[in-house]
Enzyme design. Sequence first.
Site, PDB file in Angstrom:
ATOM      1  N   ASP A   1       0.825  -1.211   0.000  1.00  0.00           N
ATOM      2  CA  ASP A   1       0.000   0.000   0.000  1.00  0.00           C
ATOM      3  C   ASP A   1       0.857   1.257   0.000  1.00  0.00           C
ATOM      4  O   ASP A   1       0.351   2.367   0.151  1.00  0.00           O
ATOM      5  CB  ASP A   1      -0.919   0.004   1.222  1.00  0.00           C
ATOM      6  CG  ASP A   1      -0.153  -0.151   2.535  1.00  0.00           C
ATOM      7  OD1 ASP A   1       0.857  -0.873   2.564  1.00  0.00           O
ATOM      8  OD2 ASP A   1      -0.568   0.449   3.539  1.00  0.00           O
ATOM      9  N   HIS A   2       2.157   1.093  -0.194  1.00  0.00           N
ATOM     10  CA  HIS A   2       3.113   2.192  -0.083  1.00  0.00           C
ATOM     11  C   HIS A   2       2.958   3.260  -1.164  1.00  0.00           C
ATOM     12  O   HIS A   2       3.445   4.374  -1.013  1.00  0.00           O
ATOM     13  CB  HIS A   2       4.545   1.643  -0.135  1.00  0.00           C
ATOM     14  CG  HIS A   2       4.847   0.606   0.906  1.00  0.00           C
ATOM     15  ND1 HIS A   2       4.185  -0.600   0.960  1.00  0.00           N
ATOM     16  CD2 HIS A   2       5.746   0.596   1.921  1.00  0.00           C
ATOM     17  CE1 HIS A   2       4.658  -1.310   1.974  1.00  0.00           C
ATOM     18  NE2 HIS A   2       5.591  -0.618   2.566  1.00  0.00           N
TER      19      HIS A   2
ATOM     20  N   VAL B   1       0.487   5.042  -2.040  1.00  0.00           N
ATOM     21  CA  VAL B   1      -0.198   6.247  -1.561  1.00  0.00           C
ATOM     22  C   VAL B   1       0.737   7.073  -0.695  1.00  0.00           C
ATOM     23  O   VAL B   1       0.817   8.294  -0.826  1.00  0.00           O
ATOM     24  CB  VAL B   1      -1.480   5.872  -0.771  1.00  0.00           C
ATOM     25  CG1 VAL B   1      -2.023   7.086  -0.018  1.00  0.00           C
ATOM     26  CG2 VAL B   1      -2.540   5.327  -1.714  1.00  0.00           C
TER      27      VAL B   1
ATOM     28  N   TYR C   1       0.350   0.985  15.444  1.00  0.00           N
ATOM     29  CA  TYR C   1       1.724   1.446  15.645  1.00  0.00           C
ATOM     30  C   TYR C   1       1.791   2.518  16.731  1.00  0.00           C
ATOM     31  O   TYR C   1       1.061   3.511  16.662  1.00  0.00           O
ATOM     32  CB  TYR C   1       2.284   2.034  14.357  1.00  0.00           C
ATOM     33  CG  TYR C   1       2.403   1.066  13.213  1.00  0.00           C
ATOM     34  CD1 TYR C   1       3.195  -0.071  13.321  1.00  0.00           C
ATOM     35  CD2 TYR C   1       1.720   1.280  12.033  1.00  0.00           C
ATOM     36  CE1 TYR C   1       3.311  -0.965  12.265  1.00  0.00           C
ATOM     37  CE2 TYR C   1       1.816   0.399  10.970  1.00  0.00           C
ATOM     38  CZ  TYR C   1       2.621  -0.725  11.090  1.00  0.00           C
ATOM     39  OH  TYR C   1       2.728  -1.606  10.043  1.00  0.00           O
TER      40      TYR C   1
ATOM     41  N   LYS D   1      -1.450  -6.151  13.464  1.00  0.00           N
ATOM     42  CA  LYS D   1      -0.088  -5.971  12.952  1.00  0.00           C
ATOM     43  C   LYS D   1       0.571  -4.892  13.783  1.00  0.00           C
ATOM     44  O   LYS D   1       0.017  -3.801  13.962  1.00  0.00           O
ATOM     45  CB  LYS D   1      -0.124  -5.549  11.474  1.00  0.00           C
ATOM     46  CG  LYS D   1       1.249  -5.184  10.907  1.00  0.00           C
ATOM     47  CD  LYS D   1       1.147  -4.743   9.458  1.00  0.00           C
ATOM     48  CE  LYS D   1       2.500  -4.290   8.919  1.00  0.00           C
ATOM     49  NZ  LYS D   1       2.444  -3.903   7.496  1.00  0.00           N
TER      50      LYS D   1
ATOM     51  N   GLY E   1       7.357  -5.151   9.105  1.00  0.00           N
ATOM     52  CA  GLY E   1       8.745  -5.208   8.657  1.00  0.00           C
ATOM     53  C   GLY E   1       9.512  -3.937   8.931  1.00  0.00           C
ATOM     54  O   GLY E   1      10.703  -3.961   9.185  1.00  0.00           O
TER      55      GLY E   1
END
Length: 263
Positions: free
Chosen positions: A25-26, A28, A142, A173, A198
Amino acid sequence: MNEGKTRRLRRILQQDNRTVIVPMDHGVTVGPIQGITNMQTITDQLVKGGVDAILVHKGIAKRVNNGNTGLIVMLSGMTNLSPNINSKVQVCSVKEAIRVGADAVSVHVNVGAQDEDKMLQTLGKVAEECEAFGLPLLAMMYPRGPKIPNEHEPEVVAHAARIGAELGADIIKTNYTGNIETFKAVIEGCPVPVVIAGGPKCKSLQEVLQTTSDALKAGAAGLSIGRNVFQCDSPTQITKALSAIVHKGASVEQALKIFGEKR
């Protein structure tokens, strides 16, 4: 858990209740960086490597053929050009994700960020909709914000993971805390499966494989790793190597041999 969620989760979590997810999804956030310039090419490589699921935004989901591989549609987004990059907003609905064939959806929450309240509100709303439609929800939780000097500190990682479970996510996640013992505490405090992120590109292949192995020993359900897979020299082989650790109990040494096999 309702029947629809159970069936769809089987497309993400295998019979061993573990999974190898590659988020892409990077585009965006940072644009068409190395590895994801051609989305069909990288998807084909990952499918060949045995990836369990890919995670993409709705526009890519409409355009790539992922075969029988699980499809997770990202509902959150924000670019790195924004003055408030940690404020993820909803850019896709649950219904829209279902229309493009999603097996699950994902919401991103930066716990501790300035707009944490809005992101938590979105997570709660999406969780309710997912329950109604029988769609699994992966929450990217996060710890990031002015009160968090270390995003891998065990207590804040455990708190972030627990929030996702408390608000209705089916898979969490989050960051790996750096060692087996501290990550065990994260797992113990979270009543739903946890997969590791990651993060930035690792210095070596062995580091990626060792982190994966250690996380599994702590009780993780697998991984959701992006750049360290799709920017690898051979995305297919690293996916095979990671899958061997996750699903076959391979050692780091055995996984390194798999990576080095004829491509």
